[in-house]
Scaffold this motif. Structure first.
Motif, PDB file in Angstrom:
ATOM      1  N   LYS A   2       0.862  -1.195   0.000  1.00 57.52           N
ATOM      2  CA  LYS A   2       0.000   0.000   0.000  1.00 57.52           C
ATOM      3  C   LYS A   2       0.890   1.234   0.000  1.00 57.52           C
ATOM      4  O   LYS A   2       1.843   1.328   0.749  1.00 57.52           O
ATOM      5  CB  LYS A   2      -0.926  -0.018   1.212  1.00 57.52           C
ATOM      6  CG  LYS A   2      -1.912  -1.177   1.166  1.00 57.52           C
ATOM      7  CD  LYS A   2      -2.779  -1.197   2.413  1.00 57.52           C
ATOM      8  CE  LYS A   2      -3.808  -2.299   2.345  1.00 57.52           C
ATOM      9  NZ  LYS A   2      -3.260  -3.620   2.577  1.00 57.52           N
ATOM     10  N   THR A  36      -2.719   6.494   1.512  1.00 60.20           N
ATOM     11  CA  THR A  36      -3.420   5.405   2.199  1.00 60.20           C
ATOM     12  C   THR A  36      -2.938   5.284   3.644  1.00 60.20           C
ATOM     13  O   THR A  36      -3.690   4.881   4.526  1.00 60.20           O
ATOM     14  CB  THR A  36      -3.182   4.073   1.452  1.00 60.20           C
ATOM     15  OG1 THR A  36      -3.601   4.225   0.102  1.00 60.20           O
ATOM     16  CG2 THR A  36      -3.937   2.930   2.082  1.00 60.20           C
ATOM     17  N   ASP A  66      -5.261   6.997   6.287  1.00 66.52           N
ATOM     18  CA  ASP A  66      -6.425   6.210   6.706  1.00 66.52           C
ATOM     19  C   ASP A  66      -5.975   5.068   7.614  1.00 66.52           C
ATOM     20  O   ASP A  66      -6.662   4.721   8.585  1.00 66.52           O
ATOM     21  CB  ASP A  66      -7.177   5.642   5.501  1.00 66.52           C
ATOM     22  CG  ASP A  66      -7.896   6.713   4.699  1.00 66.52           C
ATOM     23  OD1 ASP A  66      -8.222   7.773   5.279  1.00 66.52           O
ATOM     24  OD2 ASP A  66      -8.129   6.493   3.495  1.00 66.52           O
ATOM     25  N   ASN A  91     -15.830   7.410   3.947  1.00 71.34           N
ATOM     26  CA  ASN A  91     -15.102   6.637   2.932  1.00 71.34           C
ATOM     27  C   ASN A  91     -14.818   5.226   3.458  1.00 71.34           C
ATOM     28  O   ASN A  91     -13.678   4.842   3.650  1.00 71.34           O
ATOM     29  CB  ASN A  91     -13.823   7.356   2.528  1.00 71.34           C
ATOM     30  CG  ASN A  91     -12.934   7.714   3.717  1.00 71.34           C
ATOM     31  OD1 ASN A  91     -13.383   7.806   4.858  1.00 71.34           O
ATOM     32  ND2 ASN A  91     -11.661   7.917   3.452  1.00 71.34           N
ATOM     33  N   VAL A  92     -15.862   4.478   3.671  1.00 73.86           N
ATOM     34  CA  VAL A  92     -15.780   3.147   4.279  1.00 73.86           C
ATOM     35  C   VAL A  92     -14.813   2.233   3.538  1.00 73.86           C
ATOM     36  O   VAL A  92     -14.002   1.548   4.158  1.00 73.86           O
ATOM     37  CB  VAL A  92     -17.189   2.518   4.379  1.00 73.86           C
ATOM     38  CG1 VAL A  92     -17.114   1.047   4.722  1.00 73.86           C
ATOM     39  CG2 VAL A  92     -18.025   3.273   5.411  1.00 73.86           C
ATOM     40  N   SER A  93     -14.875   2.210   2.222  1.00 75.91           N
ATOM     41  CA  SER A  93     -14.029   1.276   1.467  1.00 75.91           C
ATOM     42  C   SER A  93     -12.537   1.555   1.685  1.00 75.91           C
ATOM     43  O   SER A  93     -11.730   0.632   1.714  1.00 75.91           O
ATOM     44  CB  SER A  93     -14.371   1.300  -0.017  1.00 75.91           C
ATOM     45  OG  SER A  93     -14.127   2.580  -0.565  1.00 75.91           O
ATOM     46  N   ASP A  94     -12.170   2.825   1.859  1.00 78.63           N
ATOM     47  CA  ASP A  94     -10.763   3.149   2.115  1.00 78.63           C
ATOM     48  C   ASP A  94     -10.307   2.540   3.439  1.00 78.63           C
ATOM     49  O   ASP A  94      -9.193   2.035   3.552  1.00 78.63           O
ATOM     50  CB  ASP A  94     -10.558   4.666   2.158  1.00 78.63           C
ATOM     51  CG  ASP A  94     -10.741   5.331   0.806  1.00 78.63           C
ATOM     52  OD1 ASP A  94     -10.745   4.615  -0.228  1.00 78.63           O
ATOM     53  OD2 ASP A  94     -10.895   6.555   0.773  1.00 78.63           O
ATOM     54  N   GLN A 100     -11.761  -0.058   4.990  1.00 77.76           N
ATOM     55  CA  GLN A 100     -11.790  -1.518   4.875  1.00 77.76           C
ATOM     56  C   GLN A 100     -10.503  -2.026   4.224  1.00 77.76           C
ATOM     57  O   GLN A 100     -10.016  -3.100   4.561  1.00 77.76           O
ATOM     58  CB  GLN A 100     -13.015  -1.966   4.083  1.00 77.76           C
ATOM     59  CG  GLN A 100     -14.303  -1.760   4.846  1.00 77.76           C
ATOM     60  CD  GLN A 100     -15.537  -1.986   3.990  1.00 77.76           C
ATOM     61  OE1 GLN A 100     -15.511  -1.818   2.772  1.00 77.76           O
ATOM     62  NE2 GLN A 100     -16.636  -2.344   4.637  1.00 77.76           N
ATOM     63  N   ARG A 101      -9.963  -1.255   3.323  1.00 75.93           N
ATOM     64  CA  ARG A 101      -8.732  -1.636   2.626  1.00 75.93           C
ATOM     65  C   ARG A 101      -7.545  -1.685   3.597  1.00 75.93           C
ATOM     66  O   ARG A 101      -6.684  -2.548   3.487  1.00 75.93           O
ATOM     67  CB  ARG A 101      -8.455  -0.618   1.508  1.00 75.93           C
ATOM     68  CG  ARG A 101      -7.411  -1.034   0.528  1.00 75.93           C
ATOM     69  CD  ARG A 101      -7.307  -0.089  -0.678  1.00 75.93           C
ATOM     70  NE  ARG A 101      -8.604   0.116  -1.314  1.00 75.93           N
ATOM     71  CZ  ARG A 101      -9.242   1.303  -1.393  1.00 75.93           C
ATOM     72  NH1 ARG A 101      -8.704   2.383  -0.895  1.00 75.93           N
ATOM     73  NH2 ARG A 101     -10.400   1.405  -1.989  1.00 75.93           N
ATOM     74  N   PRO A 123      -8.791  -4.597   7.238  1.00 80.20           N
ATOM     75  CA  PRO A 123      -9.718  -5.652   6.838  1.00 80.20           C
ATOM     76  C   PRO A 123     -10.373  -6.346   8.025  1.00 80.20           C
ATOM     77  O   PRO A 123     -11.499  -6.828   7.928  1.00 80.20           O
ATOM     78  CB  PRO A 123      -8.866  -6.614   6.012  1.00 80.20           C
ATOM     79  CG  PRO A 123      -7.467  -6.161   6.112  1.00 80.20           C
ATOM     80  CD  PRO A 123      -7.442  -4.808   6.745  1.00 80.20           C
ATOM     81  N   SER A 137     -25.733   4.909   7.943  1.00 83.71           N
ATOM     82  CA  SER A 137     -26.116   3.498   7.879  1.00 83.71           C
ATOM     83  C   SER A 137     -26.479   2.893   9.239  1.00 83.71           C
ATOM     84  O   SER A 137     -26.982   1.777   9.286  1.00 83.71           O
ATOM     85  CB  SER A 137     -24.999   2.672   7.229  1.00 83.71           C
ATOM     86  OG  SER A 137     -23.874   2.624   8.081  1.00 83.71           O
TER      87      SER A 137
END
Length: 139
Positions: free
Chosen positions: A89, A93, A96, A115-118, A120-121, A124, A135
């Motif tokens: 990475k 990044t 985050d 920015n949930v996906s960032d 999660q990356r 994990p 949500s």
């Protein structure tokens, strides 16, 4: 987003700040995010610009009044950079990843992010704890 009414996600963010100010949950705010928030507020292309004094007032009233500041130690940073290297990475990044590492080490129930996906990356193992503000119900 919760500090600026002009932000597109202000409406979903401000209830979280209000609940934190009311003491409805323990609010952990990353030390890195504190520095980044100050930098962003004082450099937004608004007219007039947000002055350092105004940024400080916003931060004191909306964050410092109700949050604990979560920070990493030197060994945590060394470990985190190693994880980034091993995972291939690069770039921003890491920022985050710093926030996610604070969430992990402070055993948060939820990392609320736009920015949930960032996240999660870089975390994990965070799984369902990484949520969009809209949500889940505000505590």
């Amino acid at each position: 987003a919760g500090l600026l009414s002009s932000h597109p996600f202000h409406g979903v963010s401000v209830p979280w700040l209000s609940a934190a100010k009311s003491g409805n949950f323990e609010f952990i705010f990353s030390g890195h995010s504190l520095a980044e928030l100050y930098a962003v507020l004082t450099r937004l292309p608004t007219q007039p610009r947000i002055s350092p004094d105004t940024a400080g007032m916003l931060i004191r009233e909306s964050i410092l009044s109700c949050a604990r500041i979560g920070v990493l130690g030197g060994d945590d940073y060394v470990s985190l950079v190693g994880e980034m290297i091993e995972g291939g990475k690069a770039g921003g990044t890491i920022y985050d990843a710093v926030i996610a590492k604070v969430a992990q080490l402070w055993h948060v129930d939820m990392l609320v992010a736009l920015n949930v996906s960032d996240f999660q990356r870089v975390w994990p193992g965070g799984g369902a704890r990484i949520v969009l503000p809209q949500s889940v119900a505000v505590p």
